[in-house]
Write an enzyme that holds these catalytic residues in place. Structure first.
Site, PDB file in Angstrom:
ATOM      1  N   ARG A  33     -12.818 -13.683  73.613  1.00 46.81           N
ATOM      2  CA  ARG A  33     -13.478 -12.820  74.603  1.00 46.81           C
ATOM      3  C   ARG A  33     -13.666 -11.408  74.051  1.00 46.81           C
ATOM      4  NH1 ARG A  33     -10.885 -13.008  80.457  1.00 46.81           N
ATOM      5  NH2 ARG A  33      -9.419 -11.570  79.474  1.00 46.81           N
ATOM      6  N   GLU A  40     -17.090 -11.377  92.193  1.00 47.05           N
ATOM      7  CA  GLU A  40     -15.644 -11.303  91.967  1.00 47.05           C
ATOM      8  C   GLU A  40     -15.112 -10.003  92.544  1.00 47.05           C
ATOM      9  OE1 GLU A  40     -14.196 -10.753  87.933  1.00 47.05           O
ATOM     10  OE2 GLU A  40     -16.209 -10.299  87.242  1.00 47.05           O
ATOM     11  N   LYS A  57     -15.341  -7.508  78.822  1.00 48.19           N
ATOM     12  CA  LYS A  57     -14.225  -6.680  79.287  1.00 48.19           C
ATOM     13  C   LYS A  57     -14.369  -5.276  78.699  1.00 48.19           C
ATOM     14  CE  LYS A  57      -9.585  -7.848  80.781  1.00 48.19           C
ATOM     15  NZ  LYS A  57      -9.836  -8.218  82.182  1.00 48.19           N
TER      16      LYS A  57
END
Ligand SMILES: *Cc1c(COP(=O)(O)O)cnc(C)c1O
Length: 341
Positions: A82, A220, A184
């Site tokens: 990620r 989310e 992220k």
């Protein structure tokens, strides 16, 4: 391994400086070999890329002590991947995935006395991150970077018992359809601070963000993915290209299907459906799953049948199975548990 004499049950979620951290610098197109250091401070030029244009990204994972006393971490290869994907999207150099996993192991080993003992409910949180270090004034990617991992012990998430959360549907957007919601990046958090402070001031625990384009679909919260359980026990999670792919959520979907024999589905979830679900939970490394009891849509309350005092039955099974796998009580799928030797 002699453990630090900390009050593990009461350390909360804050920064506690530990002994060693990992540092690697990128310059002239290459990463150096990396070292463990005791220096917890970062000294930067006033014009560093990260300070001017927020070129920074991060990861988060934990180390635990298993029931049989081993020190382990959970799926670090997923964090490596990620961060690799995040770096590409931010025009940052990628940190090699096998080196990321190796650095995670080194930093846990070097701070093993801070990995809380089994049964304490606490864990050692790891924060890998990367940022542009050289002076940048014209808008462009930095050419020099630092990759670091520090660790900090964190207390049990559900201290004093589980308390289902109350969410509000936010009028702010977290992520644009072709933006950076799926990586992220620190910038996603900087722009979410006003929304979360506003939600807290209004008495809510978290924001539920909708898709920015139509504001009809569930995305989310600021730092956790949603799982819903339907009245016929199917586990569903929102599908969207602007959601951060939570490793916890992806692991829980495997647990639901392979361990609990439940039907699972990743699909678009409309705000209008919220009142049809039996259970709702927030998934992330910090809590694994936090149950949601109520969602407030501009004054209209949607109360989950699981209520405001405990986890719903499926949420609870998911939570217990995944934490059982992490603690070495339940056999893990191949590669999920990495032992620190
Ligand atoms: C980190 C994060 C999550 C949770 O991901 P995990 O890999 O499960 O910890 C969910 N949503 C956002 C926006 C995040 O930044």
């Amino acid at each position: 391994m002699e453990k630090k004499n900390l009050d593990w049950a009461n350390i909360g979620f804050g920064y506690v400086q530990t002994e060693k951290r990992y540092v690697s610098n990128y310059k002239d197109g290459a990463w150096d070999e990396g070292v463990l250091t005791e220096d917890a401070n970062v000294v930067l030029n006033e014009c560093a890329g990260v300070l001017q244009y927020a070129q920074t990204c991060f990861e988060g994972l934990k180390a635990y002590t298993t029931v049989d006393g081993r020190t382990v971490t959970f799926r670090p290869d997923m964090n490596a991947q990620r961060m690799f994907d995040t770096a590409k999207r931010l025009e940052m150099p990628t940190f090699p995935k096998e080196r990321f996993v190796d650095a995670v192991k080194q930093v846990i080993k070097a701070n093993e006395s801070y990995v809380p003992p089994f049964g304490s409910g606490a864990s050692l949180y790891l924060r890998p991150y990367m940022f542009g270090t050289n002076p940048v004034i014209g808008v462009k990617p930095a050419t020099e970077y630092q990759f670091r991992i520090f660790t900090t012990p964190v207390g049990p998430y559900f201290k004093g018992g589980v308390k289902p959360l109350t969410l509000c549907i936010s009028d702010f957007d977290r992520a644009a359809p072709n933006g950076t919601g799926h990586i992220k990046a620190g910038l996603n958090y900087a722009m979410s601070l006003h929304a979360i402070v506003s939600a807290h001031n209004a008495g809510y625990d978290e924001n539920m963000y909708l898709d920015a384009a139509t504001r009809t679909k569930v995305e989310e919260t600021g730092g956790a993915n949603f799982l819903f359980v339907t009245k016929d026990n199917k586990v569903v999670t929102p599908k969207s290209s602007s959601i951060l792919p939570s490793i916890t959520r992806r692991s829980l979907m495997v647990v639901a299907k392979e361990y609990l024999g439940l039907e699972v589905e990743e699909r678009e979830i409309f705000k209008e459906e919220l009142s049809d679900f039996a259970e709702c939970g927030l998934c992330g490394t910090a809590a694994v799953i936090s149950p949601v009891g109520k969602i407030v849509d501009h004054g209209k309350e949607i109360c989950l049948p699981s209520g405001m005092t405990e986890m719903g039955p499926i949420t609870k099974k998911l939570y217990e199975t995944l934490t059982g796998i992490q603690m070495g009580k339940i056999e893990a799928p191949e590669g999920w548990i990495v032992e620190i030797k």
